[in-house]
Scaffold this active site. Structure first.
Site: not given
Ligand code: ARG
Length: 470
Positions: A166, A287, A293, A300
């Site tokens: 979980h 970024s 970043k 992704e």
């Protein structure tokens, strides 16, 4: 000028109001598959050469004509290799494009090539050959991914991290064990592609349009020349079967699910609250606005691509659904989803291989996280069962009280004084502390396939041998 601009004509007055082109131009555009099926040119040439060699041997065309056609096909192939395949929509597809160029090069004898075959068995053969190669390419890519996983797992057989259920800390595991889980998934993927490849390896060439042919062809000969195990058994099925493409897409979709899960692990691990990994710069991006970043874009995109690959599978299933025998033009739409999925899958495998090989695992962060979250609570319960002969359900309850107490004090289980543990249950003695360390916890789980370093080491050794890494 593009092919579309090339073909202006007057639109139909009854229904053509919204079209700037006339019906014949629309037909020409919707009919043309050359923009995508030109990717089959190598397979198309190979199949034509096998076919004409057989026609020559069987005396269906003269030996001299067969030779001229074969040499001409080599020349067409050399042109394609050098300049690409020309796209003329009037020639519809790769089959007619090649035959038309062959006729320009060697004259009317080119017309004998299409004896005893049809574009229906031709495309079925070309596409099978293409998908068969695609299976081989995926297999090679997955072997590389497995090697990267096994190498990193070997470095981390005893690096401890929290194992989750979980996505909540459950029990400590080793990083090597976690990485080897993906080795197993890749092994199943490889076996799925191998099974698909074995099943598809029969040759439809010679089924002709749908019913076979009256010419005395030798289907065993063409099948053998193209590396197939033999000819397909039913001509109707041969030209209308796209199971081989669906088998490939099913294997690809399932493989992409695994890759997306691995990608997701890296995305989570790279997030600041976790900080389990530093991703390689080569597979991350910055970024444009936030200078601090470093984004896991490659991971992704692998996660995203799995959605598109599953979409390709769905697209072809829907295309094939309800088609009566034999060939229907719907089936021309079989290629774009397969080509798209193959490209996305190859990139995804390569990206994840690089990520596994080059990521820095921050093992001290992983270990610290394993010590939080009462990951060894099960070990306390197991100890009570083993050493104090308490039934597991009761041990579970006692352990729950200990966790509650530790939580209220903001300490780990093994930081509770013995007196406090004994206040919960007096059967606990000081030997319990040894059982509560994360090292003892993972070392204890030495059941077959368990997370103990000894077990992981065994599996890594087997995997290295299977991959020929020794
Ligand atoms: N280009 C077609 C395809 O990809 C093959 C040609 C079959 N066409 C036909 N009208 N029978 O499926």
């Amino acid at each position: 000028m593009s092919e579309r601009e090339n073909s202006k004509s007057v639109s139909n007055t009854m229904w053509g109001g919204r079209f700037s082109d006339g019906p014949s131009a629309i037909m020409r555009e919707i009919n043309a598959s050359i923009p995508f099926d030109k990717a089959l040119w190598r397979q198309d040439i190979a199949a034509s050469k096998a076919h004409v060699a057989m026609l020559g041997v069987q005396g269906i065309v003269s030996a001299e004509d067969a030779r001229a056609i074969s040499t001409g096909l080599d020349q067409v192939a050399a042109e394609y290799e050098a300049n690409g395949v020309p796209e003329n929509w009037d020639l519809e597809d790769i089959h007619m494009t090649t035959e038309s160029r062959l006729a320009e090069l060697i004259g009317p004898v080119a017309g004998r090539l299409h004896t005893a075959r049809s574009r229906n068995d031709q495309v079925a053969t070309d596409f099978r050959l293409w998908v068969r190669d695609a299976c081989d390419q995926v297999d090679a890519g997955l072997a590389m991914l497995q090697k990267a996983l096994v190498t990193r797992a070997g470095e981390h057989v005893d690096s401890i991290m929290p194992g989750f259920t979980h996505l909540q800390t459950a029990q400590p595991v080793t990083l090597g064990h976690h990485l080897m889980a993906y080795y197993e998934m890749a092994a199943r993927d490889r076996s799925r592609f191998a099974a698909a490849r074995a099943r598809m390896n029969l040759c439809p060439l010679g089924a002709a349009a749908l019913a076979g042919t009256g010419f005395p062809i030798d289907r065993d000969m063409t099948a053998k020349a193209l590396g197939f195990d033999g000819p397909t058994a039913n001509s109707l099925d041969s030209v209308s079967d796209r199971d081989f493409a669906l088998d490939y897409l099913m294997a690809a979709a399932q493989c992409s699910l695994h890759l997306s899960r691995l990608a997701e692990e890296f995305i989570i691990w790279a997030s600041q609250p976790f900080g389990f990994v530093a991703l390689p710069d080569s597979l991350s991006t910055g970024s444009s606005i936030m200078p601090q970043k470093k984004n896991p874009d490659a991971a992704e995109l692998v996660r995203g691509h799995s959605g598109r690959i599953a979409g390709c599978l769905t697209a072809l299933m829907m295309t094939m659904k309800g088609l009566p025998l034999a060939y229907s033009k719907d089936m021309q739409d079989d290629k774009p989803p397969v080509f798209e999925a193959a490209g996305l899958l190859a990139l995804s495998i390569a990206a994840m291989t690089g990520m596994v090989a080059e990521t820095t695992f921050r093992t001290e962060r992983m270990r610290a996280a394993a010590e939080l979250g009462y990951a060894t609570a099960t070990d306390l319960a197991d100890w009570l069962v083993r050493e104090a002969n308490i039934p597991f359900r009761e041990a579970h309850h006692i352990t729950g009280s200990a966790v509650k107490l530790a939580e209220s004090r903001g300490v780990a289980l093994d930081q509770l004084p013995l007196a406090d543990l004994q206040a919960i249950d007096q059967r606990i003695d000081d030997r319990v502390f040894a059982a509560l360390s994360v090292e003892t916890s993972v070392a204890a789980r030495a059941s077959h396939g368990g997370t103990a370093p000894s077990e992981v080491l065994k599996r890594v050794a087997q995997a290295r041998a299977a991959l020929g890494m020794e």
